[in-house]
Write a protein that holds these residues in place. Structure first.
Motif, PDB file in Angstrom:
ATOM      1  N   UNK A   1       9.414   7.778  -1.075  1.00 14.23           N
ATOM      2  CA  UNK A   1       8.116   7.143  -1.233  1.00 14.23           C
ATOM      3  C   UNK A   1       7.947   6.188  -0.065  1.00 14.23           C
ATOM      4  N   UNK A   2       6.810   6.302   0.632  1.00 18.24           N
ATOM      5  CA  UNK A   2       6.596   5.402   1.774  1.00 18.24           C
ATOM      6  C   UNK A   2       5.534   4.377   1.418  1.00 18.24           C
ATOM      7  N   UNK A   3       5.825   3.125   1.761  1.00 16.56           N
ATOM      8  CA  UNK A   3       4.833   2.069   1.513  1.00 16.56           C
ATOM      9  C   UNK A   3       4.720   1.193   2.750  1.00 16.56           C
ATOM     10  N   UNK A   4       3.566   0.535   2.878  1.00 15.22           N
ATOM     11  CA  UNK A   4       3.480  -0.495   3.917  1.00 15.22           C
ATOM     12  C   UNK A   4       3.301  -1.831   3.212  1.00 15.22           C
ATOM     13  N   UNK A   5       3.912  -2.867   3.811  1.00 22.23           N
ATOM     14  CA  UNK A   5       3.802  -4.200   3.232  1.00 22.23           C
ATOM     15  C   UNK A   5       2.625  -4.920   3.876  1.00 22.23           C
ATOM     16  N   UNK A   6       2.371  -6.139   3.399  1.00 21.28           N
ATOM     17  CA  UNK A   6       1.205  -6.863   3.894  1.00 21.28           C
ATOM     18  C   UNK A   6       1.300  -7.151   5.392  1.00 21.28           C
ATOM     19  N   UNK A   7       2.526  -7.257   5.962  1.00 27.82           N
ATOM     20  CA  UNK A   7       2.613  -7.545   7.402  1.00 27.82           C
ATOM     21  C   UNK A   7       2.745  -6.277   8.244  1.00 27.82           C
ATOM     22  N   UNK A   8       2.469  -5.147   7.627  1.00 30.81           N
ATOM     23  CA  UNK A   8       2.447  -3.898   8.406  1.00 30.81           C
ATOM     24  C   UNK A   8       3.772  -3.178   8.509  1.00 30.81           C
ATOM     25  N   UNK A   9       4.832  -3.708   7.840  1.00 29.04           N
ATOM     26  CA  UNK A   9       6.125  -3.028   7.903  1.00 29.04           C
ATOM     27  C   UNK A   9       6.084  -1.754   7.078  1.00 29.04           C
ATOM     28  N   UNK A  10       6.574  -0.664   7.661  1.00 32.57           N
ATOM     29  CA  UNK A  10       6.638   0.603   6.941  1.00 32.57           C
ATOM     30  C   UNK A  10       8.003   0.711   6.271  1.00 32.57           C
ATOM     31  N   UNK A  11       8.001   0.811   4.924  1.00 32.38           N
ATOM     32  CA  UNK A  11       9.268   0.954   4.211  1.00 32.38           C
ATOM     33  C   UNK A  11       9.356   2.353   3.618  1.00 32.38           C
ATOM     34  N   UNK A  12      10.563   2.901   3.624  1.00 29.97           N
ATOM     35  CA  UNK A  12      10.791   4.190   2.984  1.00 29.97           C
ATOM     36  C   UNK A  12      11.757   3.956   1.827  1.00 29.97           C
ATOM     37  N   UNK A  13      11.367   4.375   0.627  1.00 31.86           N
ATOM     38  CA  UNK A  13      12.237   4.240  -0.540  1.00 31.86           C
ATOM     39  C   UNK A  13      12.606   5.630  -1.023  1.00 31.86           C
TER      40      UNK A  13
ATOM     41  N   UNK B   1       0.863  -1.187   0.000  1.00 31.12           N
ATOM     42  CA  UNK B   1       0.000   0.000   0.000  1.00 31.12           C
ATOM     43  C   UNK B   1       0.891   1.225   0.000  1.00 31.12           C
ATOM     44  N   UNK B   2       0.650   2.144  -0.925  1.00 31.67           N
ATOM     45  CA  UNK B   2       1.474   3.349  -0.987  1.00 31.67           C
ATOM     46  C   UNK B   2       0.877   4.413  -0.072  1.00 31.67           C
ATOM     47  N   UNK B   3       1.699   5.038   0.761  1.00 30.89           N
ATOM     48  CA  UNK B   3       1.201   6.096   1.641  1.00 30.89           C
ATOM     49  C   UNK B   3       1.281   7.441   0.925  1.00 30.89           C
ATOM     50  N   UNK B   4       0.363   8.346   1.231  1.00 29.91           N
ATOM     51  CA  UNK B   4       0.405   9.648   0.562  1.00 29.91           C
ATOM     52  C   UNK B   4       1.594  10.475   1.046  1.00 29.91           C
ATOM     53  N   UNK B   5       2.072  11.338   0.110  1.00 30.47           N
ATOM     54  CA  UNK B   5       3.185  12.241   0.442  1.00 30.47           C
ATOM     55  C   UNK B   5       2.603  13.468   1.112  1.00 30.47           C
ATOM     56  N   UNK B   6       2.505  13.462   2.453  1.00 29.08           N
ATOM     57  CA  UNK B   6       1.920  14.639   3.084  1.00 29.08           C
ATOM     58  C   UNK B   6       2.750  15.082   4.271  1.00 29.08           C
ATOM     59  N   UNK B   7       2.361  16.198   4.809  1.00 24.09           N
ATOM     60  CA  UNK B   7       3.049  16.714   5.993  1.00 24.09           C
ATOM     61  C   UNK B   7       4.514  16.957   5.701  1.00 24.09           C
ATOM     62  N   UNK B   8       5.370  16.495   6.590  1.00 24.77           N
ATOM     63  CA  UNK B   8       6.802  16.743   6.459  1.00 24.77           C
ATOM     64  C   UNK B   8       7.402  15.997   5.277  1.00 24.77           C
ATOM     65  N   UNK B   9       6.687  14.985   4.749  1.00 21.10           N
ATOM     66  CA  UNK B   9       7.213  14.177   3.648  1.00 21.10           C
ATOM     67  C   UNK B   9       6.914  14.783   2.283  1.00 21.10           C
ATOM     68  N   UNK B  10       6.155  15.841   2.249  1.00 19.38           N
ATOM     69  CA  UNK B  10       5.811  16.452   0.968  1.00 19.38           C
ATOM     70  C   UNK B  10       7.051  17.052   0.334  1.00 19.38           C
ATOM     71  N   UNK B  11       7.150  16.919  -0.979  1.00 17.96           N
ATOM     72  CA  UNK B  11       8.267  17.494  -1.734  1.00 17.96           C
ATOM     73  C   UNK B  11       9.631  16.928  -1.342  1.00 17.96           C
ATOM     74  N   UNK B  12       9.639  15.814  -0.669  1.00 17.95           N
ATOM     75  CA  UNK B  12      10.932  15.178  -0.386  1.00 17.95           C
ATOM     76  C   UNK B  12      11.057  13.977  -1.320  1.00 17.95           C
ATOM     77  N   UNK B  13      12.287  13.574  -1.646  1.00 18.99           N
ATOM     78  CA  UNK B  13      12.455  12.504  -2.635  1.00 18.99           C
ATOM     79  C   UNK B  13      12.225  11.102  -2.081  1.00 18.99           C
TER      80      UNK B  13
END
Lengths: 92, 631
Positions: B246-258, B232-244
């Protein structure tokens, strides 16, 4: 109050003067080398990137060179500095 | 990075400490006299003293800090190696022998030899105390940073352990035992680093270091990441806006930052894997998107991504071939940034050639663009390192522990040779660590021991124990200098309390305990500070306060006691004040915006050292006794 262990060397001001002069000369030589490194790194960084020989850049060669030069100058000093009990002092 | 508290390293460490403390107690009986306590009875052999110089000088900052700096940013760390070593030229050719001639036990004695002035004694003693304490802080911080991951102890426990052991050593035997601690440490450090360098050259470079269990960081096309199952791709909002990122969560709930990583040869957009550390509101720490635990921690970093000619490994390399291959390779550096409380560690592929000249660290990057403020800062730093060595009180004391001038000369040369050789090795160690695949992305100070671990566990244990005795040796030398300043200079000479030798020694030992405790407290308080910055601080102050007086006393007859006193005070106050008003201090000490700092660059030496000379000349001329005209 004062340490009397070095009285023998204090008695030979000409040896002290010789060693001091030698030390300052070698120091001046090193200052030129060190100053060269500082100058090039500051005002001509592209020169430090060049590779004069061995395929390694000047920054590394010069850096190693400064370290080796310090050791060599120290050895030069050891050989040229006069001792208090040398033949020269006995003749003086 | 998970550091398992290694029983082997603990055992080796305890054996080392036991030997050192044992020697200390054995020799303690021989140090009853004041002369024995302060200057090791003047009878230490020159080659022992020479290696002890090396042990003294190669502090936590040298070994851990420089290797770490080179491992993370390349050549800039080596600048410190060059500067630190060059300073010995000033020590040997300008200061060494006149000092031996002038003094009895301490730096203040040497300065005061001609004048017998309470003003000089007082200002020199204060200068010694101030410089010693500022040099002690990074050593204690280094000790905490070393012990914490190695043995699993908290920072304050490591700092307290070092402080306590050193207090015991110094209070029981003074100079003699510190000479032997430093001799052992100096010899071991050089020998082990030589061994590691040979191992580094033998191993060469490898694009896949470690084994099949080693985590390989990925760089993938965007679609492959975003369209994978369960993502699941998380929206680019708040402090993450305009930064290079991409945040995603995997099926087991792990938050990954690419991180967005540009385009590949075919024009496909890429994402590179990052590592993250975040703290949730309830205090739970998350690493790489999952709660931190023994099995979940950051992965080690430090790899060569491309070798010349598309090779995957090079095999053994010669010492210059090592640099040639490195220059043509691509290395994956790691930088970090903080976004909304999450620290993101991201990959920065870098050309090897860019890492082999000055300007790789943020402070000095302006050198490559010709920025004038950076240029002055750089020149000032090189000046401070060059002049600071000879001005450090704990180095100067060692001149008195050899019986005559010729021996002092030989021991300094031995010291230079050992130290110079070690600094040549630091470049190999740092670059070797950078490409070893075993670095901790959060802690630069552990680069050297972790490099050892990437070879084998035994070497890691031994190097860590040696690093610890590195700190022991330096800290004991500093506490000696400080306790000498208090007992001999302040109490006996300034306050004119004539105690007799035995009581003088007792006072020195009490002073050692007090200074040791202060050092422990400050080391705990300054846990977060950058170790090399603090050492640069001490060098600037030492050079500004001590060097003008030493040099002018030796070479200018017009020097007066008032000139010296004022020069020491002015040099100390100006350099210290400048540093406290610099951008680095604003950022790391006060937590203020560095852009509001009052002074334009961080290293004061280029201003404060000439100022010290100027003040000395002016005050001396003003206080010169009129000469009696002879007919």
């Amino acid at each position: 109050m004062h340490d009397h262990e070095n009285v023998r060397e204090d008695e030979h001001p000409e040896i002290i003067a010789h060693n001091t002069r030698l030390g300052l000369m070698l120091f001046a030589v090193y200052c030129v080398m060190y100053g060269g490194f500082m100058g090039l790194s500051t005002f001509a960084p592209e020169v430090m990137k060049s590779r004069p020989f061995g395929g390694v850049n000047l920054a590394i060669l010069y850096g190693f060179g400064l370290i080796v030069a310090a050791m060599l100058l120290a050895v030069v000093y050891l050989f040229l500095a006069k001792q208090a009990d040398s033949a020269d002092s006995k003749a003086a | 990075m998970n550091y398992t508290a290694s029983n082997l390293s603990l055992a080796i460490f305890l054996v080392f400490v036991g030997i050192v403390v044992g020697i200390s107690f054995y020799l303690g009986a021989k140090a009853k006299s004041a002369k024995g306590f302060f200057a090791a009875g003047g009878g230490v052999p020159w080659w022992v003293n020479g290696l002890a110089f090396a042990g003294d000088y190669l502090s936590a900052a040298s070994f851990l800090g420089i290797c770490g700096m080179i491992a993370f940013a390349g050549y800039d760390g080596f600048l410190y190696s060059i500067g630190y070593l060059a300073g010995w030229i000033v020590a040997l050719f300008v200061i060494a022998e006149p000092m031996k001639r002038l003094g009895r036990f301490t730096f203040a004695d040497a300065l005061d030899n001609k004048f017998n002035s309470r003003g000089i004694k007082l200002s020199a003693a204060i200068s010694t105390l101030v410089v010693s304490i500022f040099y002690l802080i990074p050593q204690m911080v280094g000790a905490g940073a070393l012990i914490k991951p190695l043995l699993g102890w908290d920072h304050w426990m490591g700092v307290s352990a070092v402080g306590s052991v050193v207090i015991v050593i110094v209070a029981t035997a003074g100079m003699v035992s510190t000479t032997w601690v430093q001799f052992i440490k100096g010899g071991l450090l050089v020998a082990l680093c030589t061994l590691m360098t040979v191992m580094i050259l033998n191993r060469g470079f490898d694009t896949t270091p470690g084994d099949e269990k080693t985590h390989r960081f990925q760089v993938l096309p965007v679609e492959q990441v975003l369209k994978a199952d369960g993502i699941t791709v998380l929206p680019e909002d708040g402090a993450w806006k305009d930064k290079p990122y991409v945040r995603v969560t995997t099926s087991d709930g792990t938050l990954q930052v690419w991180r967005k990583a540009g385009l590949d040869a075919a024009g496909v957009e890429l994402l590179s894997e990052t590592q993250t550390v975040a703290k949730r509101a309830d205090g739970v720490v998350f690493k790489n998107g999952k709660p931190a635990s023994k099995d979940n921690d950051l992965h080690p970093i430090g790899t060569v991504s491309k070798l010349p000619d598309g090779k995957e490994e090079t095999g053994a390399l010669g010492p210059f071939e090592f640099f040639r291959v490195f220059q043509e390779s691509e290395i994956v550096l790691w930088k970090n940034t903080v976004i909304d409380g999450t620290t993101v560690y991201y990959q920065v592929p870098t050309k090897g050639a860019d890492l082999l000249t000055a300007g790789g660290t943020p402070t000095l990057s302006g050198l490559r663009t010709g920025d004038w403020t950076t240029r002055i800062d750089f020149l000032s730093l090189m000046l401070a390192l060059f002049l600071g060595t000879a001005s450090l009180p704990h180095i100067l004391i060692r001149y008195y522990t050899v019986k005559d001038q010729a021996s002092a000369r030989k021991s300094t040369i031995m010291g230079i040779a050992a130290i110079g050789f070690f600094y040549v090795l630091t470049l190999y160690l740092g670059l070797g660590a950078m490409t070893s695949g075993g670095l901790d992305p959060t802690n630069g100070n552990m680069a050297a021991p972790l490099l050892a671990r990437s070879f084998n566990e035994l070497l890691f244990a031994v190097i860590s124990a040696v690093a610890f005795t590195t700190v022991l040796g330096t800290v004991s030398g500093l506490i000696m200098a400080a306790s000498g300043a208090v007992a001999h200079d302040l109490v006996t000479n300034v306050f004119k309390m004539d105690l007799g030798e035995e009581r003088q020694v007792k006072v020195a030992k009490m002073a050692a305990v007090v200074v040791g405790i202060i050092a422990i407290l400050l080391g705990i308080a300054f846990e977060k500070m950058n170790v090399n910055f603090l050492v640069g601080w001490a060098f600037n102050i030492a050079a500004s306060a001590n060097l003008p007086s030493l040099v002018m006393l030796l070479f200018w007859k017009g020097t007066t006691k008032q000139g010296i006193t004022v020069a020491i005070i002015v040099g100390m106050v100006v350099s210290l004040g400048w540093i406290l008003l610099s951008a680095q201090a604003y950022k790391d000490v006060y937590g203020l915006d560095p852009a509001t700092a009052i002074v334009p660059f961080s290293q004061p030496a280029i201003i404060s050292v000439p100022l010290g000379f100027l003040v000395l000349v002016v005050v001396s001329k003003l206080t010169r006794k009129p000469t009696v005209a002879t007919p």
